[in-house]
Design a protein around this motif. Structure first.
Motif, PDB file in Angstrom:
ATOM      1  N   CYS A 160       3.078   1.246   0.017  1.00 31.63           N
ATOM      2  CA  CYS A 160       2.159   0.103  -0.121  1.00 31.63           C
ATOM      3  C   CYS A 160       2.791  -0.794  -0.961  1.00 31.63           C
ATOM      4  O   CYS A 160       2.008  -1.732  -1.191  1.00 31.63           O
ATOM      5  N   THR A 161       4.121  -0.788  -1.478  1.00 35.75           N
ATOM      6  CA  THR A 161       4.580  -1.645  -2.455  1.00 35.75           C
ATOM      7  C   THR A 161       3.494  -1.932  -3.680  1.00 35.75           C
ATOM      8  O   THR A 161       3.247  -3.237  -3.580  1.00 35.75           O
ATOM      9  N   PRO A 162       3.244  -1.107  -4.331  1.00 33.38           N
ATOM     10  CA  PRO A 162       2.216  -1.454  -5.374  1.00 33.38           C
ATOM     11  C   PRO A 162       2.728  -2.350  -6.442  1.00 33.38           C
ATOM     12  O   PRO A 162       3.790  -2.555  -6.805  1.00 33.38           O
ATOM     13  N   SER A 173      -2.785  -0.379   4.292  1.00 34.07           N
ATOM     14  CA  SER A 173      -2.155  -1.649   3.421  1.00 34.07           C
ATOM     15  C   SER A 173      -0.997  -2.160   4.405  1.00 34.07           C
ATOM     16  O   SER A 173      -0.479  -1.578   5.316  1.00 34.07           O
ATOM     17  N   TYR A 174      -1.007  -3.430   4.320  1.00 38.94           N
ATOM     18  CA  TYR A 174       0.077  -4.373   5.017  1.00 38.94           C
ATOM     19  C   TYR A 174       0.963  -4.895   4.291  1.00 38.94           C
ATOM     20  O   TYR A 174       0.634  -5.618   3.174  1.00 38.94           O
ATOM     21  N   THR A 175       2.238  -4.888   4.239  1.00 39.18           N
ATOM     22  CA  THR A 175       3.211  -5.085   3.484  1.00 39.18           C
ATOM     23  C   THR A 175       4.378  -6.066   4.021  1.00 39.18           C
ATOM     24  O   THR A 175       4.429  -6.239   5.368  1.00 39.18           O
ATOM     25  N   THR A 185      11.283   2.965   2.561  1.00 37.61           N
ATOM     26  CA  THR A 185       9.590   2.496   2.360  1.00 37.61           C
ATOM     27  C   THR A 185       9.368   1.421   3.373  1.00 37.61           C
ATOM     28  O   THR A 185       8.240   1.655   4.074  1.00 37.61           O
ATOM     29  N   TRP A 186      10.219   0.523   3.916  1.00 40.03           N
ATOM     30  CA  TRP A 186       9.750  -0.739   4.639  1.00 40.03           C
ATOM     31  C   TRP A 186       9.296   0.184   6.383  1.00 40.03           C
ATOM     32  O   TRP A 186       8.629   0.119   6.862  1.00 40.03           O
ATOM     33  N   GLU A 192       3.265   3.498  10.136  1.00 37.03           N
ATOM     34  CA  GLU A 192       1.889   3.680   9.827  1.00 37.03           C
ATOM     35  C   GLU A 192       1.153   2.754  10.446  1.00 37.03           C
ATOM     36  O   GLU A 192       0.441   2.787  11.234  1.00 37.03           O
ATOM     37  N   THR A 193       1.512   1.244  10.244  1.00 41.82           N
ATOM     38  CA  THR A 193       0.831   0.160  10.931  1.00 41.82           C
ATOM     39  C   THR A 193       1.086   0.381  12.628  1.00 41.82           C
ATOM     40  O   THR A 193      -0.071   0.087  13.111  1.00 41.82           O
ATOM     41  N   MET A 194       1.815   0.551  13.003  1.00 44.84           N
ATOM     42  CA  MET A 194       2.327   0.743  14.573  1.00 44.84           C
ATOM     43  C   MET A 194       1.284   1.761  14.921  1.00 44.84           C
ATOM     44  O   MET A 194       0.941   1.548  16.053  1.00 44.84           O
TER      45      MET A 194
END
Ligand SMILES: NC(=O)c1ccc[n+]([C@@H]2O[C@H](COP(=O)([O-])OP(=O)(O)OC[C@H]3O[C@@H](n4cnc5c(N)ncnc54)[C@H](OP(=O)(O)O)[C@@H]3O)[C@@H](O)[C@H]2O)c1
Length: 390
Positions: A160-162, A173-175, A185-186, A192-194
């Protein structure tokens, strides 16, 4: 005695043949650190016949022996190991999903724990193919399985690139690519989003571990992943974080137990769960320094420690061999600067949801650091760090 053991194995094998249709829990990544810990926990509880394991190998027998070799590191004994046979194995590679996707046994699966991924901070050219494309094809296949009740995808809390100096809440989260320090991490954020957006039929639960280091009982025997970073930084006496910065570390056995808790909890309230140490069990680098010094019988570096930037770190390059033993100084510098950037984030991941599920707090890293230290005392740092740069 030998005859008795033979009869027991024979009986186990007989029932195994009768129960091909019983493979209901599919675990991927059982030859790895977290997938190995999960598989070990599941088979120690009994019910190996319910397991299907997706693993790589030239044949299902070689895949099986790779899984067994890994499970030994988690203390699984011979009798329990003998309960696993090639009937438990789907030999397959997530970069070539077509090679296993038609296996009929997938149609009876009720629950999936998807642990397999290229978990590397290096530039492995297969990261996208495996972690995104292959994983999506596999999840898509499983989304069409009528009996499927739960698909636990193991993500990573770091995806989630905190923002630095925060306690991160559990959320979808959208990053953006430019905010990720590494491709790994990307790739984890993208998959996850897909899955969430393109596979509405998939009974998806995302489990996001924070930083998994060692095992409370077996130390770093299963894997020395990330442990070497702390040892290296303390030996150098310089790193990119403040000693007061906190780090969210959990042991692999706690992580595995929490994922199994998520697996067996009937009704889950949330789509995303951090598996983390949270405010209560996260520790500062100063605490890690003291615990490591105690374990190694050395003195704490708190009086002399220096926080450095990349340029200052690179000036130390010529000292690396003297300090760490034979190593590739360029790779060590790259590794230290990458992990250094994560270390100075000073983030903790909220763990309220797993506590609400009934999990106890995670053991603190400093409570079992001595076990980790002893387990790899005789290994060189170059040897230990190789595991994170596959
Ligand atoms: N360790 C951590 O600190 C941490 C933290 C947060 C999240 N996670 C997540 O936890 C999961 C497991 O990580 P780990 O630390 O256990 O990593 P690991 O020890 O490197 O294990 C990775 C597993 O994935 C399998 N795998 C890799 N490429 C594959 C492919 N093409 N086809 C099939 N299987 C493949 C590996 O099989 P082979 O043995 O055949 O290579 C291995 O079993 C990952 O999803 C990772 O993102 C880990």
């Amino acid at each position: 005695m030998l005859v008795k053991k033979h009869i027991v194995l024979h009986v186990i094998k007989f029932f195994k043949k009768e129960s091909v249709e019983m493979n209901k829990i599919l675990v991927t990544g059982a030859t790895g650190f977290l997938g190995g810990a999960i598989t070990a926990e599941l088979i120690k509880k009994g019910g190996a016949e319910r397991l299907l394991l997706l693993a790589r190998g030239d044949t299902s027998d070689t895949a099986l022996s790779r899984v067994k070799k890994n499970l030994i590191k988690f203390g699984v004994n011979d009798i329990t190991l003998s309960e696993l046979t090639s009937l438990n194995i789907i030999e397959g590679d997530l970069s070539k999903v077509e090679s296993f996707i038609r296996d009929k046994r997938l149609d009876d699966v009720e629950k999936v724990i998807n642990c397999a991924a290229i978990a590397s901070f290096g530039n492995n050219p297969m990261i996208w193919r495996v972690n995104v494309e292959g994983t999506f094809q596999f999840a898509s296949r499983m989304s069409r399985v009528k009996s499927l009740q739960r698909f636990i995808h193991v993500g990573t809390a770091m995806s989630c690139t905190p923002a630095p100096n925060t306690t991160v809440v559990e959320d979808i989260s959208y990053t953006l690519r430019e905010n990720h320090l590494v491709e790994y991490t990307w790739s984890k954020a993208t998959i996850e989003t897909m899955m969430q957006e393109c596979l509405p039929e998939l009974p998806l639960i995302i489990a996001r571990p924070s930083i998994v280091v060692g095992h409370t009982q077996y130390g770093c025997i299963p894997s020395a992943s990330i442990f070497w970073v702390f040892r290296m930084a303390l030996k150098l006496g310089k790193f990119m974080c403040n000693l007061s910065d906190r780090v969210d570390v959990i042991p692999v056995d706690y992580c595995a137990q929490t994922i199994i808790k998520i697996l067996y909890t009937e009704e889950l309230e949330f789509p995303v769960y951090h598996i983390s140490s949270g405010q209560e069990s996260s520790v500062s680098f100063a605490e890690i320094d003291r615990a490591m010094a105690k374990a190694a019988g050395t003195t704490s570096i708190s009086g002399t420690y220096q926080k450095v930037n990349y340029k200052q770190l690179s000036l130390e390059k010529t000292n690396f061999k003297k300090l760490f033993g034979d190593c590739n100084e360029r790779i060590v510098l790259k590794a230290m600067s990458l992990y250094g950037q994560f270390s100075k984030m000073n983030v903790v991941f909220n763990n309220e949801r797993i506590i609400k599920l009934g999990m106890p707090l995670s053991p603190k890293f400093t409570d079992y650091i001595d076990v980790c230290h002893r387990s790899v005392e005789d290994k060189s740092l170059a040897e230990l760090m190789a595991v994170d740069f596959k």
